[in-house]
Write a protein that holds these residues in place. Sequence first.
Motif, PDB file in Angstrom:
ATOM      1  N   PRO A  87       0.806  -1.222   0.000  1.00  0.00           N
ATOM      2  CA  PRO A  87       0.000   0.000   0.000  1.00  0.00           C
ATOM      3  C   PRO A  87       0.842   1.277   0.000  1.00  0.00           C
ATOM      4  O   PRO A  87       1.975   1.304   0.476  1.00  0.00           O
ATOM      5  CB  PRO A  87      -0.811  -0.099   1.301  1.00  0.00           C
ATOM      6  N   ASP A  88       0.225   2.317  -0.536  1.00  0.00           N
ATOM      7  CA  ASP A  88       0.768   3.666  -0.395  1.00  0.00           C
ATOM      8  C   ASP A  88      -0.373   4.545   0.095  1.00  0.00           C
ATOM      9  O   ASP A  88      -1.550   4.180  -0.019  1.00  0.00           O
ATOM     10  CB  ASP A  88       1.328   4.174  -1.724  1.00  0.00           C
ATOM     11  N   PHE A  89      -0.030   5.719   0.624  1.00  0.00           N
ATOM     12  CA  PHE A  89      -1.045   6.539   1.275  1.00  0.00           C
ATOM     13  C   PHE A  89      -0.835   8.015   0.979  1.00  0.00           C
ATOM     14  O   PHE A  89       0.276   8.464   0.678  1.00  0.00           O
ATOM     15  CB  PHE A  89      -1.010   6.332   2.803  1.00  0.00           C
ATOM     16  N   ASP A  90      -1.916   8.747   1.090  1.00  0.00           N
ATOM     17  CA  ASP A  90      -1.838  10.199   1.031  1.00  0.00           C
ATOM     18  C   ASP A  90      -0.948  10.657   2.183  1.00  0.00           C
ATOM     19  O   ASP A  90      -1.146  10.240   3.334  1.00  0.00           O
ATOM     20  CB  ASP A  90      -3.246  10.776   1.181  1.00  0.00           C
ATOM     21  N   PRO A  91       0.043  11.497   1.921  1.00  0.00           N
ATOM     22  CA  PRO A  91       0.926  11.956   3.004  1.00  0.00           C
ATOM     23  C   PRO A  91       0.170  12.554   4.182  1.00  0.00           C
ATOM     24  O   PRO A  91       0.644  12.516   5.317  1.00  0.00           O
ATOM     25  CB  PRO A  91       1.808  13.003   2.313  1.00  0.00           C
ATOM     26  N   ASP A 145      -7.812   3.539   3.440  1.00  0.00           N
ATOM     27  CA  ASP A 145      -6.951   4.703   3.166  1.00  0.00           C
ATOM     28  C   ASP A 145      -6.088   4.470   1.924  1.00  0.00           C
ATOM     29  O   ASP A 145      -5.871   5.386   1.120  1.00  0.00           O
ATOM     30  CB  ASP A 145      -6.054   5.000   4.367  1.00  0.00           C
ATOM     31  N   ALA A 146      -5.582   3.244   1.775  1.00  0.00           N
ATOM     32  CA  ALA A 146      -4.777   2.920   0.585  1.00  0.00           C
ATOM     33  C   ALA A 146      -5.633   3.002  -0.676  1.00  0.00           C
ATOM     34  O   ALA A 146      -5.201   3.531  -1.706  1.00  0.00           O
ATOM     35  CB  ALA A 146      -4.166   1.523   0.722  1.00  0.00           C
ATOM     36  N   VAL A 147      -6.849   2.499  -0.594  1.00  0.00           N
ATOM     37  CA  VAL A 147      -7.761   2.536  -1.744  1.00  0.00           C
ATOM     38  C   VAL A 147      -8.094   3.978  -2.107  1.00  0.00           C
ATOM     39  O   VAL A 147      -8.069   4.358  -3.289  1.00  0.00           O
ATOM     40  CB  VAL A 147      -9.054   1.743  -1.423  1.00  0.00           C
ATOM     41  N   LYS A 148      -8.416   4.788  -1.110  1.00  0.00           N
ATOM     42  CA  LYS A 148      -8.786   6.185  -1.371  1.00  0.00           C
ATOM     43  C   LYS A 148      -7.651   6.942  -2.039  1.00  0.00           C
ATOM     44  O   LYS A 148      -7.878   7.787  -2.912  1.00  0.00           O
ATOM     45  CB  LYS A 148      -9.199   6.877  -0.069  1.00  0.00           C
ATOM     46  N   PHE A 149      -6.424   6.642  -1.636  1.00  0.00           N
ATOM     47  CA  PHE A 149      -5.289   7.303  -2.273  1.00  0.00           C
ATOM     48  C   PHE A 149      -5.073   6.788  -3.697  1.00  0.00           C
ATOM     49  O   PHE A 149      -4.818   7.563  -4.619  1.00  0.00           O
ATOM     50  CB  PHE A 149      -4.025   7.091  -1.440  1.00  0.00           C
ATOM     51  N   ALA A 150      -5.220   5.491  -3.874  1.00  0.00           N
ATOM     52  CA  ALA A 150      -4.982   4.894  -5.194  1.00  0.00           C
ATOM     53  C   ALA A 150      -5.884   5.495  -6.263  1.00  0.00           C
ATOM     54  O   ALA A 150      -5.453   5.750  -7.391  1.00  0.00           O
ATOM     55  CB  ALA A 150      -5.171   3.374  -5.136  1.00  0.00           C
ATOM     56  N   ILE A 151      -7.157   5.730  -5.917  1.00  0.00           N
ATOM     57  CA  ILE A 151      -8.087   6.221  -6.933  1.00  0.00           C
ATOM     58  C   ILE A 151      -7.889   7.700  -7.247  1.00  0.00           C
ATOM     59  O   ILE A 151      -8.524   8.222  -8.176  1.00  0.00           O
ATOM     60  CB  ILE A 151      -9.556   5.949  -6.540  1.00  0.00           C
ATOM     61  N   THR A 152      -7.006   8.364  -6.487  1.00  0.00           N
ATOM     62  CA  THR A 152      -6.613   9.724  -6.881  1.00  0.00           C
ATOM     63  C   THR A 152      -5.400   9.698  -7.801  1.00  0.00           C
ATOM     64  O   THR A 152      -5.037  10.721  -8.385  1.00  0.00           O
ATOM     65  CB  THR A 152      -6.279  10.591  -5.646  1.00  0.00           C
ATOM     66  N   SER A 197     -11.275   2.112 -11.799  1.00  0.00           N
ATOM     67  CA  SER A 197     -11.533   0.813 -12.425  1.00  0.00           C
ATOM     68  C   SER A 197     -10.269  -0.018 -12.601  1.00  0.00           C
ATOM     69  O   SER A 197     -10.339  -1.217 -12.846  1.00  0.00           O
ATOM     70  CB  SER A 197     -12.204   1.016 -13.786  1.00  0.00           C
ATOM     71  N   LYS A 198      -9.103   0.606 -12.466  1.00  0.00           N
ATOM     72  CA  LYS A 198      -7.849  -0.147 -12.555  1.00  0.00           C
ATOM     73  C   LYS A 198      -7.418  -0.723 -11.209  1.00  0.00           C
ATOM     74  O   LYS A 198      -6.505  -1.549 -11.158  1.00  0.00           O
ATOM     75  CB  LYS A 198      -6.723   0.759 -13.085  1.00  0.00           C
ATOM     76  N   VAL A 199      -8.047  -0.272 -10.137  1.00  0.00           N
ATOM     77  CA  VAL A 199      -7.586  -0.609  -8.790  1.00  0.00           C
ATOM     78  C   VAL A 199      -8.317  -1.844  -8.263  1.00  0.00           C
ATOM     79  O   VAL A 199      -9.546  -1.918  -8.277  1.00  0.00           O
ATOM     80  CB  VAL A 199      -7.800   0.572  -7.832  1.00  0.00           C
ATOM     81  N   PHE A 200      -7.532  -2.810  -7.757  1.00  0.00           N
ATOM     82  CA  PHE A 200      -8.067  -4.021  -7.140  1.00  0.00           C
ATOM     83  C   PHE A 200      -7.535  -4.083  -5.706  1.00  0.00           C
ATOM     84  O   PHE A 200      -6.327  -3.927  -5.485  1.00  0.00           O
ATOM     85  CB  PHE A 200      -7.628  -5.272  -7.902  1.00  0.00           C
ATOM     86  N   VAL A 201      -8.430  -4.289  -4.754  1.00  0.00           N
ATOM     87  CA  VAL A 201      -7.992  -4.353  -3.356  1.00  0.00           C
ATOM     88  C   VAL A 201      -7.644  -5.796  -3.014  1.00  0.00           C
ATOM     89  O   VAL A 201      -8.447  -6.718  -3.205  1.00  0.00           O
ATOM     90  CB  VAL A 201      -9.072  -3.777  -2.408  1.00  0.00           C
ATOM     91  N   GLY A 202      -6.431  -5.985  -2.521  1.00  0.00           N
ATOM     92  CA  GLY A 202      -5.975  -7.315  -2.137  1.00  0.00           C
ATOM     93  C   GLY A 202      -6.457  -7.653  -0.738  1.00  0.00           C
ATOM     94  O   GLY A 202      -6.358  -6.834   0.183  1.00  0.00           O
TER      95      GLY A 202
END
Length: 458
Positions: A74-78, A123-130, A135-140
């Motif tokens: 995961p990555d996150f909004d700073p 939080d990781a999902v919310k950052f990814a979609i920014t 539609s490219k994002v899949f949550v593991g």
Amino acid sequence: MANEGKRATLVKTIKDLVTKYNYDGIDLDFEKFYAKGETRANWVAMKPNWVSFIKELSATLHADSKLLSVTTPPDFDPATKRAGNWVYAWSEIGPHIDRLRIMAYDYSTITPGPIGPLDWTEDAVKFAITQMPASKVFVGIPGYGRDWITKVEGACPTAFASTIIVGGRASLAMRDAVNLASTYGGEAKYNTTFAENSYVYKKPYSDPTNSAITCTATRTVWYPDERSYAARAALVGKYRLGGVAVWTFGKETAAAATAIKNVAKAIAPDVIVSAIATDLEQINYGATFNLTGTFKLPDKTPVAGLNVRFEVKNSTDSTWRSIAVGVTDAAGTITAPAIVAEKSQIRLVSEGSWERLEAKSLEKAINVAPNIMMQLPSSVKATSAYQVKGQIFPKSAGVSVNVKRNGVVIGSYLTDATGGFNFTLIEKEANLVNYQASVAANAKMGAGNSEIYPLLIR
């Protein structure tokens, strides 16, 4: 990664593998971006090399219509102040990949705790979609749990002395975590904040040859269950993600698998946003115009391979008629030439399915002007009478045709059953004049004009 030649070799190796076995594509799971002795400080130099590698691999795979999926931690909004894995450069690789699979697990490894807390995952999902289309994002989601040793009492037998120690840990499948609690009397409690279960149990270890040599380990287990799966799968509908990715299939219980299916069935199909355009909005009868449609998800991701109908409706139609079918290309676009015989409304309709709603574009009005011709001589004698014949297309009886001389109407004539009309021309003196025929708009046709016919009177 930093060596262009080695990078090119790796790209070719992956491409050859995909081609050899005719795979749909490849998924990259590069989890360590530093060698022994290195730290995250090395990511500054690594990041641009990683991005270059993804761009090069993407171009090679996409040239053969193959998919590129990337699995990352995961990555996150700073702003969340969470420790993120920014080296994977989601925003920079986003345009070049087809799927991002977020490993929303392994949150707790050294000490007991949840495998992938729900708020951390979200939080990781919310950052990814920014950083890229949702539609490219899949949550593991994990199909496993962990079992930590937190206390050891007694002297463990030699066979267990090196493994049954405080801090020791092991992974276990979700289904085994459930069974383990039953076997050793662990009382599982579901934590609604983390959306995971935990329990504590004690397990004895004895020497089979000497019962006096024994120890008891206190162990703490964290693991997901069907409620955990349902909570994480719900993020797909909430953020319109591409889906979930389970690590790994077969470790989950039957109830957990069913939970995902139930959430999937409950998620409303994706809305498709469609648009329609034409190169001409008014055409002459018999002329061709080009119709273009685009179909995208709400996050502007093009929808390729979508079956689309071209539909038309004119003044005499009570329902829409399908006149052609086609399939959207990689850009979510479909283009086709079209001909209509009268004023019509045109629209595009995409085929609905369980995952996507039917989409209807706005209606586009196409105005059709009649073709008008006159058989007029290039010159006539003054005071002589000449019969002039004319024709309109489409052929229609009872249409009033106005004949103009130098822009002024000099007479109106009705067409016969073949669409023909005629009138007598008499010019009184030498001159140069222009004749033109026109018809007014009606329910079926737009207004139309013939070409201008110059006439020399001698």
